[in-house]
Write an enzyme that holds these catalytic residues in place. Sequence first.
Site, mmCIF file in Angstrom:
data_model
loop_
_atom_site.group_PDB
_atom_site.id
_atom_site.type_symbol
_atom_site.label_atom_id
_atom_site.label_comp_id
_atom_site.label_asym_id
_atom_site.label_seq_id
_atom_site.Cartn_x
_atom_site.Cartn_y
_atom_site.Cartn_z
ATOM 1 N N ALA A 66 -7.264 -2.585 -7.960
ATOM 2 C CA ALA A 66 -8.288 -3.112 -7.706
ATOM 3 C C ALA A 66 -8.664 -3.913 -8.785
ATOM 4 O O ALA A 66 -8.311 -3.968 -10.022
ATOM 5 C CB ALA A 66 -9.337 -2.165 -7.531
ATOM 6 N N GLY A 111 -5.356 0.845 -6.798
ATOM 7 C CA GLY A 111 -5.374 0.319 -5.374
ATOM 8 C C GLY A 111 -3.838 -0.043 -4.891
ATOM 9 O O GLY A 111 -3.811 -0.102 -3.717
ATOM 10 N N GLU A 114 -2.403 3.026 -3.754
ATOM 11 C CA GLU A 114 -3.176 3.269 -2.491
ATOM 12 C C GLU A 114 -2.618 2.398 -1.268
ATOM 13 O O GLU A 114 -2.722 2.933 -0.196
ATOM 14 C CB GLU A 114 -4.679 3.355 -2.697
ATOM 15 C CG GLU A 114 -5.184 4.427 -3.957
ATOM 16 C CD GLU A 114 -6.538 4.154 -4.255
ATOM 17 O OE1 GLU A 114 -6.749 3.111 -4.821
ATOM 18 O OE2 GLU A 114 -7.287 5.068 -4.094
ATOM 19 N N GLU A 134 -6.925 5.640 -12.730
ATOM 20 C CA GLU A 134 -8.390 5.260 -12.687
ATOM 21 C C GLU A 134 -9.042 6.126 -14.004
ATOM 22 O O GLU A 134 -10.039 5.564 -14.503
ATOM 23 C CB GLU A 134 -8.925 5.717 -11.429
ATOM 24 C CG GLU A 134 -8.570 4.377 -10.352
ATOM 25 C CD GLU A 134 -7.163 4.838 -9.554
ATOM 26 O OE1 GLU A 134 -6.499 5.664 -10.237
ATOM 27 O OE2 GLU A 134 -6.963 4.108 -8.611
#
Length: 259
Positions: A66, A111, A114, A134
């Site tokens: 992200a 992300g 993911e 993270e």
Amino acid sequence: MSYTTLLASLENGIYTITINRPDKLNALNRDVFTDLNLALDEIAANPDIKSVIITGAGPKAFVAGADISEFNALDKNQAMALAKRGQDTFARIEHSTKPIVAAVNGFALGGGCELAMSCHFRIASDNAKFGQPEVNLGLIPGYGGTQRLVQLIGKGRAMALLMSAALIDATTAKQTGLVNEVTTSEELIPYTRGILEQINSKAPLAIAGCIKTANAVFDESIDGYALEITEFGNAFDTADRKEGVAAFLEKRKAVFTGK
Ligand code: COA
């Protein structure tokens, strides 16, 4: 269809989506999510698209996570909305009736890992690196990573990766079942295309049935075996089932129409 942050091309039924922010290692910002949702609309609506490859621009990264630069402006509720949007987008990928494969060409972190995990399966180049870092930021994954990592590699391995922020290379990712195959960087897209060309020659409604029933394993609200019976019956009634069986009996190649 044109996008701000994605490159897209359709060739021989395969729609290749390239996340195109190489200067930021293809980090997922708001614009990328807007474009991914537009691309998912296009994939569902365009009958010429039979299957999809998602990859990243440049030699270094699939997606490095992200976009961290957007985080400081968020309060708790906005952060939850961000996670919800990511989860909803990746759920659309997971439940797409057309196959979507990640061609992981470098870092697939946070992300990015993911996103790759939400695809139906993953092929990696030998320079790929996977991880959920993270905890380095005082965070946890928010786009489904805690759930899909456990599903794909098992709870013990997933717990270790989630808690340590360790990165694993492509060979280890294959050993753990996170990716199906490892290729050279040059071979990544041609190899992935080859698999999808094979899949594209099969009956599309049967492919959609495989995706739906396999996904049901991880949905506690669905009896997967009962769904399999229903989907088997639905497939039985299709023109493509009749064509597939007739072609076998007549010793010829089936020509499927998706009906
Ligand atoms: N969000 C926003 N920007 C990112 C990013 C992310 N997740 N990952 C990389 N970038 C940006 C960097 O800030 C840098 O931008 P700049 O040139 O304007 O400073 C650019 O991409 C190149 O990254 P850089 O860190 O210089 O490359 P590197 O080869 O030294 O390191 C990584 C590569 C992947 C190890 C490192 O970028 C990294 O750790 N990224 C964050 C990974 C992460 O924590 N992801 C989970 C987010 S929740």
